[in-house]
Design an enzyme around this catalytic site. Structure first.
Site, short mmCIF file in Angstrom:
data_model
loop_
_atom_site.label_atom_id
_atom_site.label_comp_id
_atom_site.label_asym_id
_atom_site.label_seq_id
_atom_site.Cartn_x
_atom_site.Cartn_y
_atom_site.Cartn_z
CB CYS A 81 -0.99 -0.01 1.16
SG CYS A 81 -0.29 0.27 2.80
CG HIS A 105 16.75 -12.33 13.93
ND1 HIS A 105 17.64 -13.22 14.50
CD2 HIS A 105 17.49 -11.46 13.21
CE1 HIS A 105 18.87 -12.88 14.14
NE2 HIS A 105 18.81 -11.83 13.36
#
Length: 154
Positions: free
Chosen positions: A65, A98
């Site tokens: 977006c 991570h």
């Protein structure tokens, strides 16, 4: 790999995203402005791509977006989805490594063609960490997701 993508605007970056993925040999499921006749609101388009990932119809998702923020917010509301807003390759690699994020949110406004390619390179080629600390955090995120989705609404 099958990658579900969405965009609320038919912008050059969104079109470049689809082409770049296809050029890399991936199959693309398009939503929003990238699919004629589809609803283009960022919340609906991002939800559709995230649901593809949650339902295992796609291996990864990429939602776009104007700022990327709304797309990330909407994608993260889909149960089981871990979406990360990334403006650079370093952040994209960290989100995959991570956080085991499997939906990437991208800003149509801030992302140039060369930066998009760098982000995709990092996103697609960074494996999830197997360290006990990272795995424990991902488990905790899943527990939070399950707790939020089973809590009663008032």
């Amino acid at each position: 790999m099958i990658i579900s993508i969405s965009s609320d605007w038919d912008e050059p970056v969104a079109r470049m995203l689809a082409k770049e993925l296809e050029d890399r040999g991936h199959s693309v499921i398009a939503h929003g402005a990238l699919k004629p006749g589809d609803r283009t609101d960022w919340s609906y388009a991002s939800q559709a791509a995230a649901e593809d990932v949650a339902a295992a119809r796609a291996d990864l998702g990429i939602v776009c977006c104007w700022t990327g923020t709304g797309a990330a917010l909407a994608a993260n509301k889909v149960r089981g989805v871990r979406a990360a807003l990334c403006h650079d390759a370093y952040t994209a690699a960290g989100a995959r490594r991570h956080n085991d994020a499997h939906v990437l949110a991208v800003s149509l406004r801030l992302t140039s063609g060369p930066i998009l390619k760098e982000i995709l390179e990092a996103w697609l080629n960074t494996p999830a960490s197997q360290t006990p600390e990272d795995l424990a955090n991902i488990t905790h995120i899943r527990e939070l997701d399950n707790a939020l989705n089973t809590a009663s609404c008032r």
